[in-house]
Design a protein around this motif. Sequence first.
Motif, PDB file in Angstrom:
ATOM      1  N   LYS A  29       0.908  -1.159   0.160  1.00  0.00           N
ATOM      2  CA  LYS A  29       0.207  -0.032   0.031  1.00  0.00           C
ATOM      3  C   LYS A  29       0.669   1.179   0.096  1.00  0.00           C
ATOM      4  O   LYS A  29       0.521   2.222  -0.690  1.00  0.00           O
ATOM      5  N   HIS A  30       1.983   1.247   0.943  1.00  0.00           N
ATOM      6  CA  HIS A  30       2.664   2.606   0.924  1.00  0.00           C
ATOM      7  C   HIS A  30       3.530   2.580  -0.425  1.00  0.00           C
ATOM      8  O   HIS A  30       3.807   3.732  -0.909  1.00  0.00           O
ATOM      9  N   LYS A  31       3.895   1.700  -1.021  1.00  0.00           N
ATOM     10  CA  LYS A  31       4.673   1.781  -2.221  1.00  0.00           C
ATOM     11  C   LYS A  31       3.510   2.065  -3.444  1.00  0.00           C
ATOM     12  O   LYS A  31       3.900   3.054  -4.249  1.00  0.00           O
ATOM     13  N   GLU A  32       2.275   1.613  -3.601  1.00  0.00           N
ATOM     14  CA  GLU A  32       1.322   2.370  -4.209  1.00  0.00           C
ATOM     15  C   GLU A  32       0.887   3.828  -3.930  1.00  0.00           C
ATOM     16  O   GLU A  32       0.960   4.413  -5.169  1.00  0.00           O
ATOM     17  N   ILE A  79      -2.042   7.645 -12.651  1.00  0.00           N
ATOM     18  CA  ILE A  79      -3.073   7.725 -11.757  1.00  0.00           C
ATOM     19  C   ILE A  79      -4.140   6.659 -11.790  1.00  0.00           C
ATOM     20  O   ILE A  79      -4.611   6.136 -10.838  1.00  0.00           O
ATOM     21  N   GLY A  80      -4.952   6.342 -12.879  1.00  0.00           N
ATOM     22  CA  GLY A  80      -5.689   5.108 -13.049  1.00  0.00           C
ATOM     23  C   GLY A  80      -5.536   4.183 -12.613  1.00  0.00           C
ATOM     24  O   GLY A  80      -6.172   3.342 -11.746  1.00  0.00           O
ATOM     25  N   PHE A  81      -4.111   3.388 -12.817  1.00  0.00           N
ATOM     26  CA  PHE A  81      -3.686   2.193 -12.445  1.00  0.00           C
ATOM     27  C   PHE A  81      -3.273   1.913 -11.112  1.00  0.00           C
ATOM     28  O   PHE A  81      -3.844   1.334 -10.243  1.00  0.00           O
ATOM     29  N   HIS A  82      -2.916   3.195 -10.426  1.00  0.00           N
ATOM     30  CA  HIS A  82      -2.498   3.053  -8.923  1.00  0.00           C
ATOM     31  C   HIS A  82      -3.590   3.526  -8.177  1.00  0.00           C
ATOM     32  O   HIS A  82      -3.570   2.922  -7.066  1.00  0.00           O
ATOM     33  N   VAL A  83      -4.644   4.311  -8.659  1.00  0.00           N
ATOM     34  CA  VAL A  83      -5.881   4.487  -7.780  1.00  0.00           C
ATOM     35  C   VAL A  83      -6.521   3.117  -7.563  1.00  0.00           C
ATOM     36  O   VAL A  83      -7.001   2.799  -6.526  1.00  0.00           O
ATOM     37  N   LYS A  84      -6.635   2.463  -8.700  1.00  0.00           N
ATOM     38  CA  LYS A  84      -7.195   1.202  -9.004  1.00  0.00           C
ATOM     39  C   LYS A  84      -6.594   0.265  -7.900  1.00  0.00           C
ATOM     40  O   LYS A  84      -7.219  -0.305  -6.950  1.00  0.00           O
ATOM     41  N   ALA A  85      -5.430   0.183  -7.872  1.00  0.00           N
ATOM     42  CA  ALA A  85      -4.531  -0.796  -6.793  1.00  0.00           C
ATOM     43  C   ALA A  85      -4.700  -0.225  -5.456  1.00  0.00           C
ATOM     44  O   ALA A  85      -4.533  -1.313  -4.701  1.00  0.00           O
ATOM     45  N   LEU A  86      -4.589   0.975  -5.234  1.00  0.00           N
ATOM     46  CA  LEU A  86      -4.858   1.447  -4.003  1.00  0.00           C
ATOM     47  C   LEU A  86      -6.079   0.982  -3.460  1.00  0.00           C
ATOM     48  O   LEU A  86      -6.314   0.710  -2.097  1.00  0.00           O
ATOM     49  N   GLY A 125      -7.158  -1.520   0.058  1.00  0.00           N
ATOM     50  CA  GLY A 125      -7.744  -1.038   1.293  1.00  0.00           C
ATOM     51  C   GLY A 125      -7.340   0.307   1.478  1.00  0.00           C
ATOM     52  O   GLY A 125      -7.503   0.834   2.711  1.00  0.00           O
ATOM     53  N   ALA A 126      -6.651   1.028   0.918  1.00  0.00           N
ATOM     54  CA  ALA A 126      -6.200   2.416   1.229  1.00  0.00           C
ATOM     55  C   ALA A 126      -7.522   3.287   1.406  1.00  0.00           C
ATOM     56  O   ALA A 126      -8.554   3.097   0.766  1.00  0.00           O
ATOM     57  N   THR A 127      -7.506   4.239   2.220  1.00  0.00           N
ATOM     58  CA  THR A 127      -8.528   5.323   2.402  1.00  0.00           C
ATOM     59  C   THR A 127      -8.379   6.385   1.589  1.00  0.00           C
ATOM     60  O   THR A 127      -7.133   6.743   1.182  1.00  0.00           O
ATOM     61  N   ARG A 128      -9.524   7.147   1.264  1.00  0.00           N
ATOM     62  CA  ARG A 128      -9.405   8.466   0.731  1.00  0.00           C
ATOM     63  C   ARG A 128      -8.661   9.301   1.499  1.00  0.00           C
ATOM     64  O   ARG A 128      -7.705  10.185   0.866  1.00  0.00           O
ATOM     65  N   ALA A 129      -8.663   9.295   2.785  1.00  0.00           N
ATOM     66  CA  ALA A 129      -7.766  10.349   3.594  1.00  0.00           C
ATOM     67  C   ALA A 129      -5.984  10.158   3.543  1.00  0.00           C
ATOM     68  O   ALA A 129      -5.525  10.961   3.524  1.00  0.00           O
ATOM     69  N   GLU A 130      -5.931   8.915   3.425  1.00  0.00           N
ATOM     70  CA  GLU A 130      -4.540   8.596   2.872  1.00  0.00           C
ATOM     71  C   GLU A 130      -4.074   9.108   1.769  1.00  0.00           C
ATOM     72  O   GLU A 130      -2.968   9.582   1.672  1.00  0.00           O
ATOM     73  N   VAL A 131      -4.913   8.902   0.720  1.00  0.00           N
ATOM     74  CA  VAL A 131      -4.686   9.589  -0.299  1.00  0.00           C
ATOM     75  C   VAL A 131      -4.512  11.031  -0.548  1.00  0.00           C
ATOM     76  O   VAL A 131      -3.636  11.693  -1.046  1.00  0.00           O
ATOM     77  N   GLU A 132      -5.281  11.608   0.153  1.00  0.00           N
ATOM     78  CA  GLU A 132      -5.355  13.014   0.218  1.00  0.00           C
ATOM     79  C   GLU A 132      -3.985  13.346   0.935  1.00  0.00           C
ATOM     80  O   GLU A 132      -3.678  14.585   0.560  1.00  0.00           O
ATOM     81  N   GLU A 133      -3.752  13.046   2.119  1.00  0.00           N
ATOM     82  CA  GLU A 133      -2.512  13.404   2.790  1.00  0.00           C
ATOM     83  C   GLU A 133      -1.383  13.063   1.800  1.00  0.00           C
ATOM     84  O   GLU A 133      -0.420  14.041   1.732  1.00  0.00           O
ATOM     85  N   MET A 134      -1.104  12.016   0.937  1.00  0.00           N
ATOM     86  CA  MET A 134      -0.290  11.792   0.087  1.00  0.00           C
ATOM     87  C   MET A 134      -0.167  12.809  -0.920  1.00  0.00           C
ATOM     88  O   MET A 134       0.773  13.584  -1.558  1.00  0.00           O
ATOM     89  N   LEU A 135      -1.358  13.397  -1.510  1.00  0.00           N
ATOM     90  CA  LEU A 135      -1.405  14.553  -2.486  1.00  0.00           C
ATOM     91  C   LEU A 135      -1.043  15.771  -2.045  1.00  0.00           C
ATOM     92  O   LEU A 135      -0.753  16.497  -2.861  1.00  0.00           O
TER      93      LEU A 135
END
Length: 116
Positions: free
Chosen positions: A47-50, A66-73, A77-87
């Motif tokens: 998950k961290h690598k994705e 973006i498409g491939f890695h969002v799908k993988a995340l 089980g990644a959360t939107r909050a995790e993605v937002e923090e990374m963004l």
Amino acid sequence: MSTFDHAGLIQGINESLTTFRKAQPDTMRGFAQLAQASMADGTLSSKHKELIALAIGVTQRCSGCIGFHVKALQKLGATRAEVEEMLGVCIYMGGGPALMYTAEALKAWDDMAQGV
């Protein structure tokens, strides 16, 4: 707001590469092995690598990534909050262009989460 269809984009990429996979099987096999080895759980989780891969896709302005890695995340089980923090880090490191692709990544997240 992005109107990009990331699910359709990644499907189209996969379809477009069908003949290339047949023409260059060693190259594609090598790429698949590299991806599998690079993204496997290790000291860092998959998950961290994705999250890292998505950050690179955003800062390099790659809609397919973006498409491939969002799908993988989402599968991991990644959360939107995790993605937002990374963004937020992407915006810090990539400035305005990364902000534009942040919007695209969030739209991809929401669309794929809803099965759009």
